[in-house]
Design a protein around this motif. Structure first.
Motif, short mmCIF file in Angstrom:
data_model
loop_
_atom_site.label_atom_id
_atom_site.label_comp_id
_atom_site.label_asym_id
_atom_site.label_seq_id
_atom_site.Cartn_x
_atom_site.Cartn_y
_atom_site.Cartn_z
N UNK A 135 -20.61 -11.92 -59.62
CA UNK A 135 -21.03 -12.31 -60.89
C UNK A 135 -20.07 -13.25 -61.49
N UNK A 136 -18.97 -13.54 -61.07
CA UNK A 136 -17.76 -14.58 -61.57
C UNK A 136 -17.43 -15.07 -60.41
N UNK A 137 -16.69 -16.22 -60.60
CA UNK A 137 -16.37 -17.17 -59.54
C UNK A 137 -14.96 -16.48 -59.00
N UNK A 138 -14.67 -16.68 -57.41
CA UNK A 138 -13.44 -16.05 -56.80
C UNK A 138 -12.37 -16.13 -57.37
N UNK A 139 -12.07 -17.38 -58.00
CA UNK A 139 -10.78 -17.73 -58.54
C UNK A 139 -10.40 -16.71 -59.82
N UNK A 140 -11.32 -16.43 -60.84
CA UNK A 140 -11.40 -15.25 -61.62
C UNK A 140 -11.14 -14.23 -61.10
N UNK A 141 -11.68 -13.60 -59.98
CA UNK A 141 -11.55 -12.41 -59.16
C UNK A 141 -10.16 -12.20 -58.93
N UNK A 142 -9.40 -13.34 -58.20
CA UNK A 142 -8.20 -13.26 -57.76
C UNK A 142 -7.33 -13.23 -58.97
N UNK A 143 -7.58 -13.94 -59.98
CA UNK A 143 -6.88 -13.83 -61.40
C UNK A 143 -6.76 -12.43 -61.99
N UNK A 144 -7.91 -11.62 -61.97
CA UNK A 144 -8.00 -10.31 -62.41
C UNK A 144 -7.22 -9.45 -61.55
#
Length: 505
Positions: A278-287
């Motif tokens: 649902x969201x970019x992988x960079x946002x996943x890493x940030x979370x």
């Protein structure tokens, strides 16, 4: 054999284009039918309706639009005593069900229920309005933000249920040892979530749930997936149209424990991983970083989550872990059930609700046009979060919106027309009571009857019969009624005859 109809009734039963020879017809008709015949030639007046639609109303105030929360209920302001226009549309994200949509909904729900009963499940239901605590305690962060919740007049925090599983857990605890295990229950109920709307996603939807309580083995998950496959086959969906992505939360758990990540972070990490598509992988890493995971753990986790086969998973985790044992058993059972071509391993599937503990699965359309069709898994520890004893459990939820979109895509929506066996009409105002008596006789025999309640010309009656797909027309005329008989016309074949009332079948 039924008696042959007399000439007057024969002429009356023919459609309106036979009424051109009016002199011949009126010569044969009894006096009580003359006025009806003349009126049948005139088309009935039609009412014209016009409506204007206004902008759709928001279900919540602007202040509470993010979470769906509101304060205590207060009385509405007093309105001036004048007529006001209201918005004729349902609140945003909700639906009306006029007859044609209701027919489709009933067809879908009947298939849900019939499949559940084929598998030996019993139906249950729960209140749409529940205690807010039921969903805040263990439902997961996303659902918590989407609750329609408020304080009622008794100062109690309540919520419209966003899903059915916590209510099921509450009922299982309430019943306690009075019900023998295992429980096999199903429900079809309305759920509410204040979320962004997309195709197949609304703020209210109906959901089919099947749950097995008291079976610790993955045989339960295998049975549940089999029931969904059976449902798909019944409505014309094949393995080339949809599939199931299957994994286990124990995969993720084993990776995190290998890096000594505290168990209390597990649920939060699952909620983050569920957003991967649902969201970019960079946002996943940030979370994940915000969840206190190191860069090393994040990279290892993402590598494992990219695995799409059990062989590759075995290379990563070894052969002794619970996750791999459970998954191998499930895929073996799928072969025996005959649905191995419907399922595939995908380590990235974790489901976004915090209470899942083991096997998880999602139904998806293979063209990738729609969101998840259904999803479920094992939740062995949900009951203890509500103060009960833990009982092994698993289940799934299957919404009504995405499957209808899929049926549209595949051209598989059924053509569902109204179906009535009989339409009954009196030929004289004084015979309305007689017509009602005929309708009652047929209904007592289990036949459906549309009784014409007003004085209508035959032209109108025939149009009505065609619109409701009536199988036969029953006319109550004066001469026939005096003999204890009625006129019958089989609308599919045109056959017509008289029959005694007590011989109507």
């Amino acid at each position: 054999m039924p008696a042959i109809a007399n000439p007057s009734l024969l002429i009356l039963l023919h459609h309106h284009h036979h009424l051109r020879s009016r002199r011949f017809a009126t010569a044969l008709l009894p006096q009580t039918l003359l006025s009806l015949l003349s009126s049948s030639i005139r088309a009935p007046a039609l009412r014209a309706h016009s409506t204007s639609s206004s902008a759709q109303t928001q279900p919540l105030s602007t202040d509470n639009a993010r979470t769906g929360r509101s304060g205590s209920i207060s009385s509405p302001p007093v309105q001036p005593d004048i007529a006001q226009k209201i918005d004729i549309n349902p609140p945003k994200g909700t639906r009306d069900f006029p007859p044609e949509d209701m027919r489709l909904r009933n067809w879908l729900f009947n298939n849900f229920k019939e499949v559940s009963q084929l598998y030996g499940f019993e139906e249950v239901d729960f209140p749409v309005l529940e205690s807010e605590a039921l969903f805040i305690r263990k439902a997961g962060e996303e659902i918590r933000e989407q609750l329609y919740c408020f304080e009622d007049r008794g100062n109690r925090r309540v919520a419209l249920r966003p899903e059915l599983t916590p209510s099921l857990a509450r009922l299982v605890i309430q019943k306690g040892k009075s019900v023998p295990l295992p429980l096999k229950w199903f429900a079809v109920g309305q759920c509410w979530r204040y979320e962004r709307m997309t195709r197949g996603r609304r703020r209210e939807h109906y959901q089919w749930n099947m749950d097995i309580i008291g079976v610790p083995d993955v045989t339960a998950e295998a049975e549940l997936i089999s029931s969904i496959v059976t449902f798909f086959k019944r409505i014309g969906i094949t393995a080339s149209d949809v599939g199931f992505k299957v994994s286990s939360r124990k995969v993720l758990q084993e990776v995190l424990r290998g890096y000594s990540v505290p168990d209390h972070l597990f649920g939060r990490v699952c909620v983050i991983i569920d957003k991967m598509e649902k969201i970019p992988i960079d946002d996943i890493k940030k979370e994940l970083r915000s969840a206190e995971l190191s860069e090393e753990v994040i990279e290892e986790l993402l590598q494992v989550l990219s695995v799409k086969s059990l062989e590759k998973l075995e290379e990563k985790l070894g052969t002794v872990g619970e996750a791999l044992v459970d998954l191998k058993q499930l895929f073996s059972l799928a072969e025996k059930y005959g649905y191995a071509d419907w399922i595939q391993f995908d380590a990235s599937v974790v489901r976004g609700i915090a209470y899942y503990t083991g096997i998880v699965f999602e139904g998806f359309d293979r063209e990738g046009k729609l969101r998840a069709i259904c999803g479920g898994g094992r939740y062995d520890h949900l009951l203890s979060t509500f103060g009960g004893d833990d009982i092994p459990a698993c289940g799934f939820g299957f919404g009504d919106a995405v499957i209808v979109e899929l049926l549209k895509e595949k051209g598989l929506l059924p053509e569902l027309s109204p179906q009535v066996e009989n339409i009954v009409c009196s030929l004289d105002q004084d015979l309305r009571g007689a017509a009602a008596a005929v309708a009652s006789i047929l209904r007592q025999k289990g036949q459906s009857v549309d009784l014409v309640l007003e004085n209508k010309p035959l032209k109108w009656v025939f149009k009505r019969a065609a619109r409701i797909n009536a199988q036969r027309l029953i006319l109550v005329g004066s001469a026939e009624w005096q003999k204890g008989m009625v006129g019958v016309k089989i609308l599919t074949s045109g056959e017509q005859y008289e029959v005694k009332v007590d011989e109507l079948e």
